[in-house]
Design a protein around this motif. Structure first.
Motif, short mmCIF file in Angstrom:
data_model
loop_
_atom_site.label_atom_id
_atom_site.label_comp_id
_atom_site.label_asym_id
_atom_site.label_seq_id
_atom_site.Cartn_x
_atom_site.Cartn_y
_atom_site.Cartn_z
N LEU A 1 -5.81 -24.68 9.12
CA LEU A 1 -5.21 -25.45 7.81
C LEU A 1 -6.41 -26.26 7.16
CD1 LEU A 1 -2.52 -25.37 6.79
CD2 LEU A 1 -2.01 -27.64 7.96
N PRO A 2 -7.28 -26.98 7.95
CA PRO A 2 -8.37 -27.59 7.09
C PRO A 2 -9.26 -26.68 6.31
CG PRO A 2 -8.40 -28.28 9.46
CD PRO A 2 -7.34 -27.22 9.28
N ASP A 3 -9.44 -25.45 6.72
CA ASP A 3 -10.32 -24.40 5.75
C ASP A 3 -9.65 -24.02 4.59
OD1 ASP A 3 -12.09 -24.60 8.01
OD2 ASP A 3 -11.37 -22.78 9.01
N LEU A 4 -7.99 -24.06 4.74
CA LEU A 4 -7.37 -23.68 3.60
C LEU A 4 -6.86 -24.57 2.59
CD1 LEU A 4 -4.35 -21.86 5.45
CD2 LEU A 4 -6.12 -20.74 4.01
N LYS A 5 -7.53 -25.77 2.78
CA LYS A 5 -6.96 -27.00 1.82
C LYS A 5 -7.82 -26.69 0.47
CE LYS A 5 -8.34 -31.37 0.66
NZ LYS A 5 -9.20 -32.42 1.20
N ASP A 6 -9.18 -26.38 0.38
CA ASP A 6 -9.65 -26.09 -0.77
C ASP A 6 -9.10 -24.78 -1.26
OD1 ASP A 6 -11.60 -27.95 -1.16
OD2 ASP A 6 -13.16 -26.95 -0.81
N HIS A 7 -8.83 -23.60 -0.58
CA HIS A 7 -8.25 -22.49 -1.18
C HIS A 7 -6.79 -22.81 -2.00
CE1 HIS A 7 -11.58 -19.85 0.16
NE2 HIS A 7 -11.19 -20.49 1.50
N VAL B 1 -2.09 -15.51 -6.55
CA VAL B 1 -2.47 -14.82 -5.48
C VAL B 1 -2.80 -13.56 -5.90
CG1 VAL B 1 -1.98 -14.02 -3.17
CG2 VAL B 1 -1.44 -16.32 -3.59
N ILE B 2 -1.95 -13.02 -6.83
CA ILE B 2 -2.42 -11.40 -7.15
C ILE B 2 -3.64 -11.69 -7.93
CG2 ILE B 2 -1.73 -9.59 -8.77
CD1 ILE B 2 1.31 -10.05 -7.98
N GLY B 3 -3.99 -12.64 -8.77
CA GLY B 3 -5.02 -12.26 -9.49
C GLY B 3 -6.34 -12.76 -8.58
N GLU B 4 -5.96 -13.39 -7.62
CA GLU B 4 -7.10 -13.90 -6.73
C GLU B 4 -7.55 -12.38 -5.83
OE1 GLU B 4 -5.85 -18.63 -6.24
OE2 GLU B 4 -5.68 -17.16 -4.73
N LEU C 1 -5.89 -18.82 -2.23
CA LEU C 1 -5.68 -18.42 -0.90
C LEU C 1 -5.57 -16.79 -0.99
CD1 LEU C 1 -2.37 -20.46 -1.00
CD2 LEU C 1 -4.21 -20.48 0.84
N GLY C 2 -5.31 -16.36 -2.40
CA GLY C 2 -5.56 -14.81 -2.37
C GLY C 2 -6.88 -14.12 -1.85
N VAL C 3 -8.13 -14.81 -2.34
CA VAL C 3 -9.27 -14.58 -1.71
C VAL C 3 -9.60 -14.84 -0.50
CG1 VAL C 3 -12.00 -15.22 -2.08
CG2 VAL C 3 -10.35 -15.52 -4.19
N TYR C 4 -8.96 -15.78 0.36
CA TYR C 4 -9.19 -15.79 1.81
C TYR C 4 -8.22 -14.89 2.49
CZ TYR C 4 -8.06 -18.17 6.17
OH TYR C 4 -8.14 -18.46 7.28
N LEU D 1 -5.28 -10.70 11.20
CA LEU D 1 -4.12 -10.87 10.62
C LEU D 1 -3.52 -12.00 11.14
CD1 LEU D 1 -2.45 -7.15 10.57
CD2 LEU D 1 -4.12 -8.41 9.08
N ASP D 2 -3.64 -12.65 11.91
CA ASP D 2 -3.17 -14.00 12.40
C ASP D 2 -3.33 -14.99 11.10
OD1 ASP D 2 -5.92 -13.90 13.11
OD2 ASP D 2 -5.41 -15.43 14.86
N LYS D 3 -4.60 -14.96 10.62
CA LYS D 3 -5.15 -15.95 9.65
C LYS D 3 -4.31 -15.47 8.40
CE LYS D 3 -9.48 -17.35 11.35
NZ LYS D 3 -10.97 -17.07 11.31
N PHE D 4 -4.18 -14.19 8.34
CA PHE D 4 -3.27 -13.60 7.03
C PHE D 4 -1.97 -14.09 7.08
CE2 PHE D 4 -1.35 -10.27 4.27
CZ PHE D 4 -2.43 -10.10 3.50
N PHE D 5 -1.27 -14.12 7.93
CA PHE D 5 -0.12 -14.70 8.14
C PHE D 5 -0.15 -16.07 7.96
CE2 PHE D 5 1.00 -10.61 10.23
CZ PHE D 5 2.17 -10.22 9.52
N ALA D 6 -1.14 -16.88 8.60
CA ALA D 6 -1.14 -18.30 8.21
C ALA D 6 -1.19 -18.33 6.97
CB ALA D 6 -2.30 -18.69 8.97
N ALA D 7 -1.97 -17.79 5.95
CA ALA D 7 -1.85 -17.90 4.60
C ALA D 7 -0.69 -17.60 3.73
CB ALA D 7 -3.00 -17.02 3.94
N ILE D 8 0.10 -16.71 4.53
CA ILE D 8 1.31 -16.19 3.90
C ILE D 8 2.29 -17.63 4.19
CG2 ILE D 8 3.51 -14.88 4.04
CD1 ILE D 8 1.68 -12.55 4.74
#
Lengths: 284, 267
Positions: A81-87, A223-226, A234-237, A247-254
Motif C-alpha cells: 500500500l505505501p508503494d502504491l500511494k504515488d501511483h 489505467v488503460i492509458g497507463e 496504477l496501470g504502469v505498476y 500476481l498477488d501485487k497485481f490483484f492488490a492493484a485491482i
C-alpha cells in the motif's frame, strides 16, 4: 447482525416515545431491516466466493504465480500500500482532470446541440460513431502523438467519459415538457431565461446519472492509458508486476482500483445530494 | 332554443358597452394541414367577467387559447386586447394548463415568482411582491415547500397564483382542474369563487364539464365539434359569490338541462 439488533432497539425506543405512532414506526423499521438484509445478501455471497477461492488455492492445484489466494492478496495489499500511494495519486489526478475536461466539453456540446438543431444533426451521429472505436486501439496512437506523459492518459479518460455525460445532458434538456416550454413562450421568456430556469436544472438531474457512470469509467480509462507506457500510475505498476509474475501485487492493484472507483461513485452521489435540495425533502 | 349567428353583427350587438371589454376575439379561422379546425369564432370578455368555452375534448378549444395567447397565428381574424391588436403577440395574457407545470427544483414561492423573474425583476424583489398573495390564495405556510410535497389541489392553487402573477387582468385557464378527483375539484371551485371575489381579473375558462361551467361562469359559449364555431351563448344570472347550495338549486339544474339539450342535438 449487529445492525439488525440496533434497528430493533431503536424501534422499541421510538415506540415508547410516541405510542400512537407505533404502527408507522414499525413499518419504517421493518423497511430498514429489509434494506439491511437486502444489502447484506450480496456481501455474504461475495464472502462465500472468496472462501471458495481460498479453498481452491489452498488445496494446491493452482500455483501461486497463476492465481494467488485471497489471503495472499490481502497480505500483499497491506504490504505494498505505501508503494502504491504515488501511483494511486497519479491515476486519480488523470481521472479527475479527464472528468473535468469531459464535463466542460459535454456542457458546451450539449448547449450547442440544444440551441442549434443543425449542429445536433451534424454532431450527434459522429458522437455515437466515436463510441464504436475501441479505445485500446486509440491509446497507442495518443502515445505516438503526445509521448509518455499525462496527456495521452487524460485524453483516454476524456474520450471514455464524455459520451455518457453529453448524452445525459442532451436527454435532460430534451425531456422538458413541451407544455412547459409553451408556457414560457407565452410569457415571452428569453432563450437565456428558459435555459437558466428550465433546461439547465432539468438537465442537471440526468447529468448526474451520466456523471456517475462516467466516474466509474474514468479510473478504468486512466489505467488503460497507463498500460501502454508511462512513468507512474496504477496501470504502469500493474504492467511491471505482471512482468515479474507477482500476481498477488497485481490483484492488490485491482483492489485499489475497485475501491477508488467506488469512492468516486459515492462522491458523485454525495455532490448530487447537495446539488438538488428539492430531493432531500420527503414527499407529503 | 335560439341559435345566435356567428357574424360580426351579433358580437357588436352584445358588446354594447365597448369600454368594459378587455378581450375580443374577432372571426378567427385556423386550419392545420388543410383541415379546418376553427371556423369563424368570435367572442369577447368583459372586465372582471368569468367566461367559459364549453365543448367536447378535441373540439379545438385549446387552439383558440393558443391563438389568444399569441403562440399561434390565426389564418384569419384578430385578437384585440384593451383596444389594441395582439394577434400573434405573446407576453400579454397568462395561460394555465391542466398540468400544474410547477418546477420540481424550485420551492413554491420561487415557482410563483417565476413570471416576475422572467419580466426582469430580481429574485428578492419578486419574492417580496408575491408573498402577500399567499394569504389570499390560501397558500400561507407553503412558501418554502417543494411541489412534490403538495397535494394535487394545492399544486393547482399554486399554479393559479403563478398564472395570476404574470397577468393580473386576463387569465386563460385551459381545463385547469381536469386532473383532479371530483371531491378536490368541487372544493377548488368554492375556493376559486372566493378568491376571484377579491381580485380584479377577467377569466376565460375552458372545460367540458357542464356543472363546472355553470357554477363558475358569468357567461358560457358552447362550441361545436370540429371545425369549432360558437353555436350558443348562455348568460348565467345566478348571483355571485355562489356557494355549495347553488349546485343543487332549481335554477342551476334548469341551466344544466338547457345546455345538455343543446349539446345532445349537436353530437
Amino acid at each position: 447482525m449487529r445492525k439488525l439488533q440496533n434497528t430493533e432497539g431503536s424501534k422499541d425506543r421510538e415506540a415508547n416515545e410516541k405510542p400512537g405512532n407505533w404502527k408507522v414506526n414499525f413499518n419504517k423499521n421493518a423497511n430498514m431491516i429489509k434494506q439491511t438484509v437486502d444489502k447484506s445478501i450480496s456481501m455474504v455471497f461475495l464472502i462465500l466466493l472468496l472462501i471458495l477461492w481460498q479453498i481452491i488455492s489452498s488445496v494446491g492445484s493452482i500455483p501461486k504465480y497463476i492465481l494467488p489466494s485471497p489471503l495472499d492478496v490481502g497480505i500483499t495489499f497491506v504490504k505494498v500500500l505505501p508503494d502504491l500511494k504515488d501511483h494511486l495519486l497519479t491515476t486519480l489526478w488523470e481521472a479527475i482532470v479527464g472528468i473535468v475536461i469531459s464535463i466542460i466539453v459535454s456542457f458546451v456540446l450539449a448547449v450547442l446541440m440544444d440551441s442549434i438543431a443543425f449542429f445536433k444533426k451534424a454532431i450527434y451521429p459522429i458522437l455515437i460513431l466515436s463510441q464504436t472505436i475501441p479505445i485500446i486501439a486509440l491509446a497507442p496512437l495518443f502515445i505516438i502523438w503526445f509521448g509518455f506523459g499525462l496527456i495521452p492518459k487524460i485524453l483516454v479518460v476524456t474520450l471514455v467519459c464524455f459520451f455518457p455525460i453529453v448524452v445525459s445532458f442532451v436527454d435532460g434538456m430534451d425531456s422538458v415538457d413541451s407544455d412547459l416550454l409553451n408556457l414560457m413562450k407565452s410569457m415571452k421568456a428569453s432563450k437565456l431565461m428558459v435555459f437558466r430556469h428550465i433546461k439547465l436544472p432539468a438537465a442537471i438531474v440526468s447529468f448526474f446519472s451520466g456523471l456517475r457512470i462516467a466516474m466509474t469509467y474514468s479510473v478504468m480509462g486512466a489505467v488503460i492509458g497507463e498500460w501502454l507506457g508511462g512513468e507512474k500510475g496504477l496501470g504502469v505498476y500493474m504492467m511491471r508486476v505482471k512482468h515479474s509474475y507477482s500476481l498477488d501485487k497485481f490483484f492488490a492493484a485491482i483492489i485499489v482500483i475497485v475501491v477508488l472507483s467506488m469512492l468516486l461513485f459515492k462522491l458523485i452521489s454525495l455532490i448530487e445530494y447537495f446539488c438538488m435540495p428539492w430531493k432531500k425533502v420527503k414527499a407529503r | 332554443m335560439n341559435f345566435y349567428p356567428n357574424d360580426d353583427k351579433s358580437s357588436v350587438k352584445l358588446n354594447e358597452d365597448k369600454n368594459s371589454i378587455k378581450l375580443e376575439v374577432k372571426n378567427i379561422k385556423k386550419s392545420f394541414e388543410g383541415i379546418l379546425v376553427i371556423e369563424n369564432v368570435s367572442l369577447y370578455l368583459k372586465n372582471k367577467e368569468f367566461v367559459t368555452i364549453l365543448g367536447l375534448s378535441g373540439s379545438g378549444k385549446s387552439t383558440i387559447f393558443n391563438i389568444i395567447s399569441g403562440l399561434m397565428i390565426p389564418d384569419e381574424g384578430e385578437i384585440i386586447i384593451d383596444g389594441e391588436d395582439y394577434t400573434g403577440k405573446t407576453g400579454r395574457v397568462s395561460y394555465m394548463y391542466q398540468k400544474d407545470l410547477l418546477l420540481p427544483w424550485k420551492n413554491i414561492i420561487d415557482n410563483v415568482a417565476l413570471p416576475l423573474v422572467i419580466k426582469g425583476i430580481n429574485k428578492k424583489d419578486s419574492r417580496k411582491e408575491v408573498e402577500p398573495y399567499f394569504e389570499i390564495f390560501g397558500l400561507k405556510g407553503y412558501e418554502k415547500k417543494y411541489p412534490h410535497q403538495l397535494s394535487g389541489g394545492m399544486r393547482q392553487r399554486a399554479a393559479f397564483l403563478r398564472t395570476y402573477m404574470f397577468s393580473r387582468d386576463i387569465m386563460l385557464l385551459d381545463e385547469p382542474f381536469g386532473g383532479l378527483d371530483a371531491i378536490t375539484r368541487s372544493r377548488i371551485h368554492y375556493w376559486l369563487m372566493e378568491v376571484l371575489e377579491k381580485l380584479e381579473t377577467s377569466v376565460l375558462f375552458i372545460t367540458h364539464d357542464i356543472e363546472e361551467a355553470i357554477f363558475l361562469s358569468n357567461r358560457i359559449y358552447i362550441l361545436s365539434d370540429k371545425p369549432a364555431k360558437v353555436i350558443d351563448e348562455i348568460i348565467i344570472d345566478i348571483p355571485r359569490p355562489r356557494t355549495k347550495d347553488v349546485t343543487t338549486s332549481v335554477r342551476f339544474n334548469e341551466f344544466k338541462k338547457h345546455i345538455l339539450n343543446i349539446m345532445d342535438r349537436l353530437y
